[in-house]
Design a protein around this motif. Sequence first.
Motif, PDB file in Angstrom:
ATOM      1  N   CYS A 111       0.821  -1.208   0.000  1.00 18.86           N
ATOM      2  CA  CYS A 111       0.000   0.000   0.000  1.00 18.86           C
ATOM      3  C   CYS A 111       0.860   1.265   0.000  1.00 18.86           C
ATOM      4  O   CYS A 111       1.594   1.510  -0.951  1.00 18.86           O
ATOM      5  CB  CYS A 111      -0.976  -0.038   1.176  1.00 18.86           C
ATOM      6  SG  CYS A 111      -2.403   1.062   0.954  1.00 18.86           S
ATOM      7  N   ILE A 114       4.479   2.323  -1.335  1.00 18.02           N
ATOM      8  CA  ILE A 114       4.846   2.780  -2.672  1.00 18.02           C
ATOM      9  C   ILE A 114       5.667   4.070  -2.597  1.00 18.02           C
ATOM     10  O   ILE A 114       6.543   4.320  -3.423  1.00 18.02           O
ATOM     11  CB  ILE A 114       3.587   3.006  -3.543  1.00 18.02           C
ATOM     12  CG1 ILE A 114       3.940   3.289  -5.000  1.00 18.02           C
ATOM     13  CG2 ILE A 114       2.717   4.130  -2.993  1.00 18.02           C
ATOM     14  CD1 ILE A 114       4.372   2.107  -5.780  1.00 18.02           C
ATOM     15  N   HIS A 133       2.336  -4.883  -5.615  1.00 19.61           N
ATOM     16  CA  HIS A 133       1.906  -3.736  -4.802  1.00 19.61           C
ATOM     17  C   HIS A 133       0.445  -3.900  -4.387  1.00 19.61           C
ATOM     18  O   HIS A 133      -0.466  -3.326  -5.003  1.00 19.61           O
ATOM     19  CB  HIS A 133       2.103  -2.441  -5.605  1.00 19.61           C
ATOM     20  CG  HIS A 133       1.680  -1.211  -4.879  1.00 19.61           C
ATOM     21  ND1 HIS A 133       1.140  -0.103  -5.512  1.00 19.61           N
ATOM     22  CD2 HIS A 133       1.699  -0.895  -3.551  1.00 19.61           C
ATOM     23  CE1 HIS A 133       0.864   0.827  -4.616  1.00 19.61           C
ATOM     24  NE2 HIS A 133       1.185   0.377  -3.426  1.00 19.61           N
ATOM     25  N   ILE A 135      -2.784  -2.930  -2.490  1.00 18.84           N
ATOM     26  CA  ILE A 135      -3.294  -1.661  -1.982  1.00 18.84           C
ATOM     27  C   ILE A 135      -4.579  -1.940  -1.209  1.00 18.84           C
ATOM     28  O   ILE A 135      -5.372  -2.789  -1.602  1.00 18.84           O
ATOM     29  CB  ILE A 135      -3.583  -0.685  -3.143  1.00 18.84           C
ATOM     30  CG1 ILE A 135      -2.337  -0.486  -4.011  1.00 18.84           C
ATOM     31  CG2 ILE A 135      -4.081   0.666  -2.622  1.00 18.84           C
ATOM     32  CD1 ILE A 135      -2.617   0.176  -5.344  1.00 18.84           C
ATOM     33  N   ALA A 152       4.788   4.807  -9.122  1.00 13.26           N
ATOM     34  CA  ALA A 152       4.969   3.457  -9.658  1.00 13.26           C
ATOM     35  C   ALA A 152       5.798   3.499 -10.938  1.00 13.26           C
ATOM     36  O   ALA A 152       6.662   2.629 -11.164  1.00 13.26           O
ATOM     37  CB  ALA A 152       3.621   2.806  -9.918  1.00 13.26           C
ATOM     38  N   GLY A 165      -0.096  -3.277  -9.274  1.00 16.99           N
ATOM     39  CA  GLY A 165      -0.805  -2.975  -8.038  1.00 16.99           C
ATOM     40  C   GLY A 165      -2.298  -3.169  -8.179  1.00 16.99           C
ATOM     41  O   GLY A 165      -2.840  -3.093  -9.288  1.00 16.99           O
TER      42      GLY A 165
END
Length: 230
Positions: A111, A114, A133, A135, A152, A165
């Motif tokens: 989350c 990043i 990733h 989230i 990202a 993600g």
Amino acid sequence: MNLLVSQPDHEADMLKLQEELRLWSAYCDAVLYPEGYVADTGSVQTLRSLARHYRKLMMTSYKDGNGKDRALMIGPDGEIVLERAKSPMQGELYTPSVVEAGDIKIGYLLCVEILQGLSGLEGHAGTLDFIAHPIGVGMFSEEQFALWTEEATRIAVKYQCPIIGTSHADGSYRNCGVSIPISYCIKANGQPLYISHADTRSRIVDLKSGTVVIAEKGTGPAGIVRGQPK
């Protein structure tokens, strides 16, 4: 490697994951689900059983007995290959944040980590197959959506690998009332393979060919080619 990237609703029993594994397990090697999708420590054991049964790498996170989010990655044998606390926002990225699963080397950012990833994965440029990733909930503003996808992109370029993600389809940060579900894959060159803005359909990402298809119940696996791990 093919990744099933999903944006489920928050749920306690992982029914969405089980349904998607039944539908799409023949077309993916790994699964990426959001932060906190695994509701408690007992459900971690269920996830381990699912990983063994379907022979899939599972990337997500779980909530511990205090309701805190913890990193979680489970290999296709059901072994836990990554488990740690979430890094505090004011500080350095916790380790491990890079693991090997078979012959695949994976970075992991949980989350809001990043925002620590650009420096936190230092020393791994050119060595990672991809960065996962998970989230928690959707973005709380258009500005946050832009910030996180831009970050990202910077991470993908620096570490010369894709970053993927996904968030839950429901829920907002601290019940702020705004939620923009997000799912994305940025390629190693910084170009987006896709960026999903409030489109909660699951996707299967082929990291080898750099292609993505929608995985929808009833549509069949048209366009999906079975990927093989590197």
